[in-house]
Structure formats: C-alpha cells, structure tokens
Design an enzyme around this catalytic site. Structure first.
Site, short mmCIF file in Angstrom:
data_model
loop_
_atom_site.label_atom_id
_atom_site.label_comp_id
_atom_site.label_asym_id
_atom_site.label_seq_id
_atom_site.Cartn_x
_atom_site.Cartn_y
_atom_site.Cartn_z
N HIS A 152 -24.33 -50.53 -36.68
CA HIS A 152 -24.77 -50.91 -35.32
C HIS A 152 -24.85 -49.68 -34.40
CE1 HIS A 152 -24.90 -53.19 -31.60
NE2 HIS A 152 -24.68 -54.34 -32.19
N GLU A 254 -30.37 -50.44 -35.55
CA GLU A 254 -29.36 -50.75 -36.56
C GLU A 254 -29.98 -50.95 -37.95
OE1 GLU A 254 -27.19 -54.17 -35.05
OE2 GLU A 254 -27.78 -53.61 -33.02
#
Ligand code: TA6
Length: 281
Positions: A152, A254
């Site tokens: 992330h 991500e």
C-alpha cells in the site's frame, strides 16, 4: 536481536520498544520498522525522499503506520467472510521477525518473516538505487489457501493537484467512492477529489509530478490489480494520524491482489507479490 547487521544498517531504538532499521548506504538511505516489516522511508542518493510518511503517524504495536509501505495481507480491505477481522489483514499491525540482512555495492537487503495459524509470509526489502519489496506467501498447510493483499505504497508529491498517473489509460476499474461502479479509465489519472479505485492492471504505472519534474516508475509482479487512493479533504480530516492538509502531499499506488483476483496458493507452493520503484532519469 541476534542477527548480525551489515555496516550500512543500524538498529535504532529512538522509539522505545519499536525497533527501526536505518540504512545509510552510498546508493540510498532508508528506514524499515520491524513492526509490519514496514518501509517508512527510501531516498536514493542525490534524490528527494520518494515515500510519504505522515508527520502524525503513530508508532505503537497494533496500529498501522500511516505512510511508507504498509503490508495489507493476507487479505485486502475487509476480510472476505468475517467482518470481525481487521481491515487489510494482520501483517501491518504486529512485529515481524528478522530473518537476515546483507549488503553489497548495489544496496542493502533485509528479510523478515511472520507466521500465524495457516498464514506464513516472508518480506524482502532491497534498498539501493531502486527499491524492491517482495511479499511471499508460503502455503505450508495441507489444503489450498486463498490470498489477496497490497503493498500500500504512499508516494510523496509536491501537491496532489500537480500529479498524473500514466499507463492505466483504457484500463477497467472499480470505482469504490460511494456506490461501487465499474468504469473505464479515460486518459491519465488526475486527482480532483477523493480517489479510491481498483484497476484491472498487472503492469507498470508512472507517477509524473509536473511541478517537481520528477517521474517515479512503479513496476509490479504477481499483482493483477493496481489500487489508486487519495482520501481528499473530508476523509483526511477524520483521520487522527494524518494532518488535515496531509492528503495534498501523497498519493497511494498499490501493487495489489484485490476482490475476484484473489490467488489460490496450493500446498507446498508460494506466491510472490512485488513492486520495484525507481526514479526516472
Ligand atoms: O487501498 C485503499 C484503501 O483500501 C482505501 O479504501 C482506504 O481506506 C485506504 O486503503 C486506507 O486504509 P487504512 O485502513 O490504512 O486507513
């Protein structure tokens, strides 16, 4: 901690009970927390910091660090069947074990491991002129396991209004702002409000910052989805670990495995989700 660290890695205990590996190598500086095996910072030599770390991030066991590269694993977003389980899995809110650390002229490699119930993972961080993060899911069980997740990554930008993302043109995506809607991307991605989107794209993304003139290349492996996120003003204000205006200073891109793209890992085999980040010349 018994593993011997190479000369360019120092273990910082600045935050009591919260070890952070500080890398100072001719190719880069970087910081990686043992909590979440979390890359907090990466700055190649002669460049500005590439990752965004919130000045209000909280460093305590059980709380994910806001910024850097949180590991969402072994599921992305809500648990597929059990709403009691934490969003984005169990990897980002616990201390990992150190498996090893090495250096050579190209940079530093640190390996971490964690195991809980049916879940076993290893995380390899290679920090040099490029940053490579590889998250390996190992199935040591006698039954198949289903895994999703994300690296992330929070990227530092001059201002969110100055950036565009290239190479997702024409990709199908699930827009999860409000009622989830399937859409097709038209042109480069620009940020004019909240963005929370899961793209069907296994390929690379370029983050172009038209103010700083910097382009960051984000390559991926084992990742059928690319998630793009910026919370924008209202959601940022509601977050205790992000300054109200903090949303202007980053965007998340991500390397992900999301929703119906979850991967089945057979007994005795493994799956590697990876990203390689570099600053374009
Ligand atoms: O990856 C995008 C996302 O799933 C968003 O929906 C948003 O909630 C974000 O992650 C951050 O989640 P967190 O649990 O770290 O606040």
């Amino acid at each position: 901690m018994k593993t011997k660290l190479p000369a360019s890695v120092r273990l910082s205990d600045e935050i009591p009970g919260y070890p952070v590996f500080e890398i100072a190598h001719p190719k880069c500086t970087a910081r990686v927390a043992l909590h979440g095996a979390h890359v907090m910072s990466w700055c190649p030599a002669d460049e500005e910091e590439v990752l965004y770390l919130s000045p209000d991030a909280v460093f305590t066991e059980g709380k994910a660090i806001r910024g850097g590269i949180p590991l969402c694993w072994p599921w992305f977003n809500a648990h597929p069947t059990n709403p009691e389980q934490p969003s984005h899995g169990i990897a980002r809110t616990r201390f990992w074990g150190l498996l090893g650390a090495e250096e050579d002229e190209s940079g530093v490699t640190i390996r971490f491991g964690m195991e809980e119930g049916i879940w076993k993972a290893e995380l390899t961080v290679k920090a040099g002129a490029e940053l490579e993060v590889s998250l390996e899911t190992l199935n040591t069980n006698e039954i198949p396991i289903v895994v999703s997740g994300a690296l992330h990554s929070y990227f530092s930008v001059s201002d969110i209004g100055n950036v565009r993302l290239v190479n997702l043109e024409d990709a199908d995506f699930l827009d999860t702002v409000g009622v989830s809607t399937l859409r097709k991307q038209k042109g480069a991605i620009e940020f004019k409000g909240e963005v929370d989107a899961i793209y069907d794209s296994p390929g690379k993304v370029l983050l172009v910052d038209d103010f700083s003139g910097r382009t960051i290349l984000i390559e991926k492996g084992g990742s059928p989805s690319t998630v793009v996120w910026n919370p924008w003003m209202e959601k940022a204000t509601a977050m205790g670990d992000l300054p109200d205006e903090g949303y202007r200073k980053f965007c998340c891109i991500e390397a992900a495995i999301a929703n119906d793209k979850a991967v089945i890992v057979m007994p005795g085999s493994s799956h590697v989700l990876s990203t390689r980040i570099s600053v374009e010349e």
